[in-house]
Design a protein around this motif. Structure first.
Motif, PDB file in Angstrom:
ATOM      1  N   ASP A   1       0.883  -1.173   0.000  1.00 15.68           N
ATOM      2  CA  ASP A   1       0.000   0.000   0.000  1.00 15.68           C
ATOM      3  C   ASP A   1       0.917   1.219   0.000  1.00 15.68           C
ATOM      4  OD1 ASP A   1      -1.859   1.962   0.402  1.00 15.68           O
ATOM      5  OD2 ASP A   1      -2.464   1.290   2.407  1.00 15.68           O
TER       6      ASP A   1
ATOM      7  N   ALA B   1       1.444  14.159   3.136  1.00 17.13           N
ATOM      8  CA  ALA B   1       0.598  12.985   2.884  1.00 17.13           C
ATOM      9  C   ALA B   1       0.178  12.262   4.167  1.00 17.13           C
ATOM     10  CB  ALA B   1       1.341  11.998   1.970  1.00 17.13           C
TER      11      ALA B   1
ATOM     12  N   PRO C   1       0.444   1.536   5.342  1.00 13.45           N
ATOM     13  CA  PRO C   1       0.749   2.382   4.187  1.00 13.45           C
ATOM     14  C   PRO C   1       2.202   2.869   4.243  1.00 13.45           C
ATOM     15  CG  PRO C   1      -1.098   3.256   5.480  1.00 13.45           C
ATOM     16  CD  PRO C   1      -0.515   2.130   6.262  1.00 13.45           C
TER      17      PRO C   1
ATOM     18  N   VAL D   1       4.674   5.744   2.671  1.00 15.52           N
ATOM     19  CA  VAL D   1       4.848   6.957   1.870  1.00 15.52           C
ATOM     20  C   VAL D   1       6.240   6.858   1.255  1.00 15.52           C
ATOM     21  CG1 VAL D   1       4.848   9.462   1.854  1.00 15.52           C
ATOM     22  CG2 VAL D   1       3.351   8.230   3.456  1.00 15.52           C
TER      23      VAL D   1
ATOM     24  N   ILE E   1       1.984   5.125  -1.033  1.00 18.66           N
ATOM     25  CA  ILE E   1       1.576   6.465  -1.462  1.00 18.66           C
ATOM     26  C   ILE E   1       2.837   7.058  -2.060  1.00 18.66           C
ATOM     27  CG2 ILE E   1       0.736   8.716  -0.661  1.00 18.66           C
ATOM     28  CD1 ILE E   1      -0.286   7.029   1.901  1.00 18.66           C
TER      29      ILE E   1
ATOM     30  N   HIS F   1       2.273   4.313   9.841  1.00 11.07           N
ATOM     31  CA  HIS F   1       2.776   4.707   8.514  1.00 11.07           C
ATOM     32  C   HIS F   1       4.303   4.605   8.497  1.00 11.07           C
ATOM     33  CE1 HIS F   1      -1.194   6.528   8.413  1.00 11.07           C
ATOM     34  NE2 HIS F   1      -1.071   6.665   7.097  1.00 11.07           N
TER      35      HIS F   1
END
Ligand SMILES: NC(=O)c1ccc[n+]([C@@H]2O[C@H](COP(=O)([O-])OP(=O)(O)OC[C@H]3O[C@@H](n4cnc5c(N)ncnc54)[C@H](OP(=O)(O)O)[C@@H]3O)[C@@H](O)[C@H]2O)c1
Length: 230
Positions: A116, A129, A222, A224, A118, A198
């Motif tokens: 996942d 983000a 997630p 980044v 970004i 994150h």
């Protein structure tokens, strides 16, 4: 296949990465005269085969001078893919000195099923983000942390090899002293222990830093991911 080694050849490896250490070992075992150059960012660098020199050269001109004064026949730029300045200096210096430059490829990581990501282009975009309240593992060098300091609504976890000289500029953070692990289980344990939501990292590629990416996939976190400069 690797190029054959000239035993008289004096090789300068621009290092600071796991790949640089592997190349130094291979060349020393093959009988080459090897010196690895480190920027001097860590106080106790791991031992390396061959000789080591530490510290900047003083730009491309300084590096060209070092090459000439030390009879270097070839430079291998095995620095981190985001270390753009030294790589640019190496290109200029080798052109000035008229010697070959090798730049081993380190392909970027590619998104796998279950990832996942970004994907962003800069550290500022990465900071923007993050959702409010995130517990963020920042897998970044200390010189890249400032972009996140304004996110006073997030908790940050930062890992460093050497302790910082002064407290970090985050409103809320934990500091871990140590190196990244290539073992996803170890990285996942760390993320769990700090209740990470994150991960922020740069797309460095390579095996040494991939443990955290697999760990994030496993924990469905997630990531980044800051892409490489064009
Ligand atoms: N293992 C990792 O995960 C990792 C991650 C990031 C960085 N690194 C390593 O850390 C070093 C610094 O990274 P950076 O992003 O700050 O680099 P950078 O921005 O490209 O370089 C900044 C300056 O540091 C000096 N420098 C950088 N690498 C050097 C080296 N191997 N030997 C001698 N001087 C060096 C040079 O100073 P002068 O202009 O004075 O010569 C260069 O202009 C690099 O060597 C890189 O490979 C490793």
């Amino acid at each position: 296949m690797a190029a054959p080694v000239d035993r008289r050849e004096k090789v300068l490896i621009l290092g600071g990465t796991a790949e640089a250490a592997t190349i130094a070992r291979r060349l020393v075992e093959a009988g080459a005269d090897v010196v690895t150059s480190l920027a001097g960012r860590t106080s106790n660098p791991a031992p390396l085969p061959g000789r080591i020199r530490i510290g900047g050269f003083g730009g491309a001109e300084g590096l060209a001078r070092y090459i000439a004064e030390n009879g270097i026949a070839k430079v291998i730029d095995a620095t981190h893919p985001f270390a753009n300045r030294i790589s640019q200096n190496a290109r200029l210096a080798c052109a000035m000195a008229g010697i070959p430059l090798e730049r081993p490829e380190r392909p970027a990581w590619e998104r796998q099923p279950g990832d996942d990501w970004i994907e962003v282009e800069s550290l500022d975009e990465a900071a923007a983000a993050l959702p409010a309240g995130a517990r963020v593992f920042l897998a970044l060098g200390r010189q890249h942390l400032a972009a996140f300091e304004s996110r006073t609504d997030c908790h940050f976890v930062v890992r460093m090899v050497d302790p910082p000289e002064k407290p970090l500029g985050f409103a809320d953070y934990d500091l871990i002293l140590g190196k990244p692990s290539a073992d996803p289980e170890e990285e996942a344990d760390l993320f769990r222990a700090h209740r990470i939501t994150h991960l922020v990292c740069r797309n460095s590629g390579g095996e040494a830093g991939y443990g955290k990416i697999v760990a994030a996939r496993k924990l469905e976190l997630p990531v980044v991911m800051v892409g490489r400069a064009a």
